[in-house]
Design an enzyme around this catalytic site. Structure first.
Site, short mmCIF file in Angstrom:
data_model
loop_
_atom_site.label_atom_id
_atom_site.label_comp_id
_atom_site.label_asym_id
_atom_site.label_seq_id
_atom_site.Cartn_x
_atom_site.Cartn_y
_atom_site.Cartn_z
N GLY A 182 -5.26 3.92 -31.77
CA GLY A 182 -4.76 4.25 -30.43
C GLY A 182 -5.00 3.08 -29.48
O GLY A 182 -6.03 2.42 -29.58
N ARG A 232 -1.17 3.28 -36.49
CA ARG A 232 -2.30 3.86 -37.22
C ARG A 232 -2.11 3.66 -38.72
O ARG A 232 -2.53 4.47 -39.54
CB ARG A 232 -2.43 5.36 -36.89
CG ARG A 232 -2.83 5.63 -35.45
CD ARG A 232 -3.27 7.07 -35.26
NE ARG A 232 -3.46 7.41 -33.87
CZ ARG A 232 -4.59 7.20 -33.20
NH1 ARG A 232 -5.62 6.64 -33.79
NH2 ARG A 232 -4.69 7.57 -31.94
N ASP A 272 -13.09 3.02 -35.52
CA ASP A 272 -13.73 3.05 -36.84
C ASP A 272 -12.76 2.91 -38.01
O ASP A 272 -13.08 2.28 -39.01
CB ASP A 272 -14.64 4.28 -37.00
CG ASP A 272 -13.98 5.57 -36.56
OD1 ASP A 272 -12.80 5.54 -36.16
OD2 ASP A 272 -14.65 6.63 -36.62
N THR A 313 -12.19 1.78 -28.29
CA THR A 313 -11.67 3.16 -28.26
C THR A 313 -12.12 3.82 -26.96
O THR A 313 -13.25 3.60 -26.50
CB THR A 313 -12.12 4.05 -29.44
OG1 THR A 313 -11.78 5.41 -29.13
CG2 THR A 313 -13.60 4.03 -29.70
N ASP A 348 -12.77 6.79 -26.82
CA ASP A 348 -13.70 7.86 -27.21
C ASP A 348 -15.17 7.41 -27.22
O ASP A 348 -16.07 8.24 -27.26
CB ASP A 348 -13.35 8.40 -28.60
CG ASP A 348 -12.04 9.16 -28.62
OD1 ASP A 348 -11.46 9.37 -27.53
OD2 ASP A 348 -11.58 9.55 -29.71
N ASP A 358 -16.87 6.16 -29.62
CA ASP A 358 -17.57 6.75 -30.77
C ASP A 358 -17.78 5.80 -31.94
O ASP A 358 -18.01 6.25 -33.07
CB ASP A 358 -16.82 8.02 -31.23
CG ASP A 358 -15.40 7.72 -31.69
OD1 ASP A 358 -14.96 6.55 -31.58
OD2 ASP A 358 -14.72 8.65 -32.15
N ARG A 369 -12.33 13.33 -30.11
CA ARG A 369 -12.03 14.03 -31.37
C ARG A 369 -13.30 14.64 -31.98
O ARG A 369 -13.39 15.84 -32.16
CB ARG A 369 -11.43 12.98 -32.29
CG ARG A 369 -10.97 13.39 -33.59
CD ARG A 369 -10.15 12.28 -34.20
NE ARG A 369 -8.78 12.33 -33.72
CZ ARG A 369 -7.86 13.14 -34.22
NH1 ARG A 369 -8.16 13.93 -35.23
NH2 ARG A 369 -6.64 13.14 -33.75
O1 F6P Z 1 -7.74 6.69 -29.65
C1 F6P Z 1 -8.49 7.88 -29.73
C2 F6P Z 1 -7.64 9.01 -29.24
O2 F6P Z 1 -7.34 8.78 -27.90
C3 F6P Z 1 -8.30 10.37 -29.45
O3 F6P Z 1 -9.15 10.74 -28.42
C4 F6P Z 1 -7.11 11.27 -29.59
O4 F6P Z 1 -7.41 12.37 -30.41
C5 F6P Z 1 -6.09 10.40 -30.26
O5 F6P Z 1 -6.43 9.07 -29.96
C6 F6P Z 1 -4.65 10.66 -29.87
O6 F6P Z 1 -3.84 9.87 -30.65
P1 F6P Z 1 -2.28 9.66 -30.51
O7 F6P Z 1 -2.07 8.56 -29.54
O8 F6P Z 1 -1.86 9.28 -31.87
O9 F6P Z 1 -1.69 10.94 -30.01
#
Ligand code: F6P
Length: 353
Positions: free
Chosen positions: A12, A74, A105, A127, A129, A131, A173
């Site tokens: 992301g 991804r 990660d 990120t 997050d 994390d 997440r």
């Molecule tokens: O990059 C992490 C994140 O923002 C998470 O918090 C979330 O679950 C996910 O990406 C959302 O991903 P996407 O952009 O693929 O909808």
């Protein structure tokens, strides 16, 4: 001939990616005389040979831009047919002598595996997050919590005017960092994070107590990855609320919807008018905060130093106020969740704190 060094951004997007790219390119060219090349769309770009030149000219004005000028995906080459072979071919064809992978990660795990196969990779943790293991902070997180905090601040007045409960679903997440920090900073009454499975009955009890105490509205901040505790089995890990059952290349399901589920339950069980807000990708968009620009720049400079010193298989990290080097293995081995002492800050409503 100048050594050729690649940079890619995976997973992301998040605010601050361009600060890393800009700093690494700048120092790579100016101080080390490298030729810098952007690999577009994350690991997908390495399997499909999608590149773009990175010059001083094309990175100079990106310091305040959110997202990534290199695009992202991804893609996991280890899950694609011949993905790893294709990635290796591109690396060799491009005559790369080093590759900086900026990601969370999953991206860092691929960088580590690629390193183990003999390729010169270096990682930079990102990120919203927050994390990634082995670093105190990832860039992107500070921007996200400030956006989330402002959202919560704004919701107080409308919630109070209508005497409503507002449930705000925030990203996160497996780790509740955004919800914990933005929730506290934004004055949420109830904070629910993935690390502590919750029971709706306890949320309802707490909301009633707040109302009986004289406050006629409440704000509930909940992480998208929060899990509803299964009452039948106390040891169960709880279950996610999912958007759908599709998985990405790293095996992650799409989360989302807990806020609405919770809001409906609260309204049914309390009779209090309740609304839900899903903040979603707004948390990832727009310009980075000063903190994220600064951290991203420090990470970018440190990453190109690692390349110049031949310290491959490592990642830049923040420990306290220092930029340090940690092995990619450490970063990839686990998710950094909220520890018990900080979990306790979320309040007394949860049976498992
Ligand atoms: O990059 C992490 C994140 O923002 C998470 O918090 C979330 O679950 C996910 O990406 C959302 O991903 P996407 O952009 O693929 O909808």
């Amino acid at each position: 001939m100048a050594k050729k060094i690649g940079i890619l951004t995976g997973g992301g997007d998040c605010p601050g990616l361009n600060s890393v790219i800009r700093a690494a390119v700048w120092k790579g060219i100016e101080e080390y005389g490298f030729e810098m090349v952007g690999i577009r769309r994350g690991w997908k770009g390495l399997t499909e040979n999608l590149t773009t030149p990175l010059t001083l000219d094309n990175v100079t004005s990106i310091w305040n831009q959110g997202g990534t000028i290199l695009n992202t995906s991804r893609t996991n080459p280890y899950k694609e047919e011949n993905g790893v072979e294709k990635a290796k071919d591109t690396y060799k064809k491009l005559k790369l002598e080093g590759l900086i992978a900026i990601g969370g990660d999953d991206t860092l795990m691929v960088a580590y595996n690629f390193f183990k196969e003999g390729f010169n990779t270096v990682g930079v943790p990102k990120t919203i997050d927050n994390d990634v293991a082995a670093t105190d902070y990832t860039f992107g997180f500070d921007t996200a919590i400030n956006i989330a905090m402002e959202t919560l601040d704004r919701l107080h007045t409308t919630a109070a005017s209508h005497e409503r409960v507002m449930v705000v679903e925030l990203m996160g997440r497996h780790a509740g960092w955004i919800t914990l920090e933005a929730g506290i900073a934004g004055g949420a009454d109830i904070i629910i994070i993935p690390e502590t499975p919750f029971e709706i009955d306890n949320i309802v009890k707490r909301l009633k107590k707040i109302r009986e105490g004289g406050k006629n509205y409440a704000i509930v901040a909940v992480s998208e990855g929060a899990k509803i505790s299964t009452v039948e089995d106390e040891d169960e890990d709880g279950s996610f609320v999912l958007k759908d059952l599709k998985k990405d290349a790293f095996g992650h399901v799409k989360l989302g919807g807990i806020g609405k589920v919770l809001a409906d339950e609260i309204e049914d069980r309390t009779g209090y008018e309740t609304r839900s807000v899903q903040l979603g990708h707004i948390q990832r968009g727009g310009p980075p905060t000063a903190f994220d620009r600064f951290l991203g720049t420090r990470f970018g400079l440190a990453a190109i130093d690692l390349v110049a010193e031949g310290k491959f298989g490592n990642m830049t990290a923040l420990k306290g106020n220092q930029i340090v080097t940690v092995s990619l293995e450490k970063a990839a081995e686990k998710t950094r969740t909220v520890p018990d002492n900080l979990k306790a800050l979320t309040g007394f409503f949860s049976p498992k704190i």
